[in-house]
Design a protein around this motif. Structure first.
Motif, PDB file in Angstrom:
ATOM      1  N   LYS A  50       0.853  -1.198   0.000  1.00 52.16           N
ATOM      2  CA  LYS A  50       0.000   0.000   0.000  1.00 52.16           C
ATOM      3  C   LYS A  50       0.890   1.251   0.000  1.00 52.16           C
ATOM      4  O   LYS A  50       1.075   1.897   1.024  1.00 52.16           O
ATOM      5  N   ILE A  51       1.429   1.551  -1.164  1.00 51.03           N
ATOM      6  CA  ILE A  51       2.380   2.662  -1.278  1.00 51.03           C
ATOM      7  C   ILE A  51       1.640   4.003  -1.225  1.00 51.03           C
ATOM      8  O   ILE A  51       0.638   4.188  -1.923  1.00 51.03           O
ATOM      9  N   THR A  52       2.146   4.933  -0.421  1.00 55.50           N
ATOM     10  CA  THR A  52       1.533   6.278  -0.399  1.00 55.50           C
ATOM     11  C   THR A  52       2.467   7.324  -0.989  1.00 55.50           C
ATOM     12  O   THR A  52       2.048   8.450  -1.247  1.00 55.50           O
ATOM     13  N   LYS A  53       3.742   6.969  -1.160  1.00 56.09           N
ATOM     14  CA  LYS A  53       4.691   7.972  -1.649  1.00 56.09           C
ATOM     15  C   LYS A  53       5.889   7.306  -2.315  1.00 56.09           C
ATOM     16  O   LYS A  53       6.345   6.253  -1.882  1.00 56.09           O
ATOM     17  N   ILE A  54       6.368   7.953  -3.389  1.00 49.18           N
ATOM     18  CA  ILE A  54       7.595   7.507  -4.051  1.00 49.18           C
ATOM     19  C   ILE A  54       8.697   8.489  -3.662  1.00 49.18           C
ATOM     20  O   ILE A  54       8.500   9.710  -3.720  1.00 49.18           O
ATOM     21  N   LEU A  55       9.847   7.947  -3.284  1.00 48.72           N
ATOM     22  CA  LEU A  55      10.981   8.797  -2.896  1.00 48.72           C
ATOM     23  C   LEU A  55      12.172   8.503  -3.794  1.00 48.72           C
ATOM     24  O   LEU A  55      12.478   7.339  -4.076  1.00 48.72           O
ATOM     25  N   THR A  56      12.867   9.564  -4.224  1.00 45.54           N
ATOM     26  CA  THR A  56      14.081   9.388  -5.007  1.00 45.54           C
ATOM     27  C   THR A  56      15.049  10.528  -4.691  1.00 45.54           C
ATOM     28  O   THR A  56      14.804  11.314  -3.773  1.00 45.54           O
ATOM     29  N   VAL A  57      16.168  10.568  -5.427  1.00 54.46           N
ATOM     30  CA  VAL A  57      17.151  11.644  -5.260  1.00 54.46           C
ATOM     31  C   VAL A  57      17.305  12.358  -6.595  1.00 54.46           C
ATOM     32  O   VAL A  57      17.340  11.700  -7.646  1.00 54.46           O
ATOM     33  N   GLU A  58      17.432  13.695  -6.547  1.00 53.61           N
ATOM     34  CA  GLU A  58      17.678  14.403  -7.808  1.00 53.61           C
ATOM     35  C   GLU A  58      19.085  14.081  -8.296  1.00 53.61           C
ATOM     36  O   GLU A  58      19.932  13.731  -7.493  1.00 53.61           O
ATOM     37  N   SER A  59      19.406  14.152  -9.581  1.00 57.40           N
ATOM     38  CA  SER A  59      18.428  14.445 -10.606  1.00 57.40           C
ATOM     39  C   SER A  59      18.033  13.184 -11.393  1.00 57.40           C
ATOM     40  O   SER A  59      16.908  13.094 -11.891  1.00 57.40           O
ATOM     41  N   SER A  60      18.918  12.200 -11.431  1.00 59.33           N
ATOM     42  CA  SER A  60      18.672  11.063 -12.339  1.00 59.33           C
ATOM     43  C   SER A  60      17.543  10.139 -11.896  1.00 59.33           C
ATOM     44  O   SER A  60      17.010   9.384 -12.703  1.00 59.33           O
ATOM     45  N   GLY A  61      17.179  10.190 -10.627  1.00 60.76           N
ATOM     46  CA  GLY A  61      16.087   9.323 -10.176  1.00 60.76           C
ATOM     47  C   GLY A  61      14.712   9.866 -10.545  1.00 60.76           C
ATOM     48  O   GLY A  61      13.714   9.128 -10.525  1.00 60.76           O
ATOM     49  N   ILE A  62      14.651  11.153 -10.879  1.00 62.97           N
ATOM     50  CA  ILE A  62      13.341  11.796 -11.006  1.00 62.97           C
ATOM     51  C   ILE A  62      12.519  11.221 -12.163  1.00 62.97           C
ATOM     52  O   ILE A  62      11.331  10.928 -11.998  1.00 62.97           O
ATOM     53  N   ALA A  63      13.150  11.053 -13.330  1.00 61.98           N
ATOM     54  CA  ALA A  63      12.371  10.599 -14.487  1.00 61.98           C
ATOM     55  C   ALA A  63      11.701   9.241 -14.231  1.00 61.98           C
ATOM     56  O   ALA A  63      10.470   9.140 -14.357  1.00 61.98           O
ATOM     57  N   PRO A  64      12.459   8.211 -13.829  1.00 60.03           N
ATOM     58  CA  PRO A  64      11.753   6.949 -13.569  1.00 60.03           C
ATOM     59  C   PRO A  64      10.758   7.066 -12.412  1.00 60.03           C
ATOM     60  O   PRO A  64       9.657   6.517 -12.486  1.00 60.03           O
TER      61      PRO A  64
END
Ligand code: 5GP
Length: 193
Positions: A50-64
């Motif tokens: 039950k995912i409520t949020k996606i977390l990544t790091v700028e900048s290369s993670g943002i597109a996927p």
């Protein structure tokens, strides 16, 4: 994921011993059709959570990450990088050693966008030694949020990131797993899938 592996074979360039350049579809120019297919694939792999949020790091993670957010219909938050950071009360932060740039980055996320009710899926472009993901995990812990899993576009299985995450019992799903670079060519762990 066959489509991604074919694209890596076609457009990926091996640099030195252990770096893959994929600036033709992921790290500089971005292929939105491929990103959309990857978003759907991550949604399939983590559909029971039950995912409520996606977390990544700028900048290369943002597109996927944005396409994963679209597939789950949940917000996407990216940690911002700073060279130096004066500690701020309204931010969660961590220090991350950048594998490709050989520098320490401080990453931070506003407390407005992550809280103890969140069930988080971490997405990143590469898993190498696991420093970027570890930084995000420490921020998730600080926020009191729950980690549901880690989704990686390209994993280099010969570096120690996967082992670190496995030791912590985390569900890690990678769309392409690279076993080695041989004579400037990519060798996948499971060549036939
Ligand atoms: P780690 O923190 O797992 O050591 O490295 C992950 C980060 O370093 C990724 O977010 C990615 O930006 C970068 N990275 C690591 N290995 C590679 C690589 O082979 N190619 C590219 N383009 N980036 C990489």
């Amino acid at each position: 994921m066959r489509l991604l592996k074919e694209r890596i074979k076609k457009d990926g360039q091996v640099l030195g011993q252990d770096v893959l350049k994929v600036d033709n579809f992921l790290n500089h120019q971005v292929d939105p059709d491929l990103m959309a297919a990857m978003g759907e694939e991550f949604q399939r792999l983590f559909k029971d959570k039950k995912i409520t949020k996606i977390l990544t790091v700028e900048s290369s993670g943002i597109a996927p990450a944005v396409f994963v957010g679209l597939a789950f219909h949940v917000p996407v938050v990216f940690a911002r990088k700073h060279k130096s950071l004066t500690l701020q009360d309204n931010m969660y932060s961590a220090t991350v050693y950048s594998y490709t740039k050989k520098v320490n980055n401080h990453i931070s996320i506003s407390k407005k966008f992550l809280n103890a009710d969140d069930r988080v899926l971490v997405i990143d472009d590469f898993l190498a030694n696991g420093q970027a993901v570890e930084g995000l995990l420490s921020i998730i812990e600080e926020a009191g949020a729950q980690l549901e899993g880690v989704g990686i576009v390209i994993e280099k299985t010969f570096q120690k990131g996967r082992e670190l995450l496995d030791q912590r019992g985390i569900q890690v799903e990678s769309l392409a797993r690279i076993a080695a670079f041989e004579d400037g060519q990519v060798v996948f762990l499971d060549e036939n899938k």
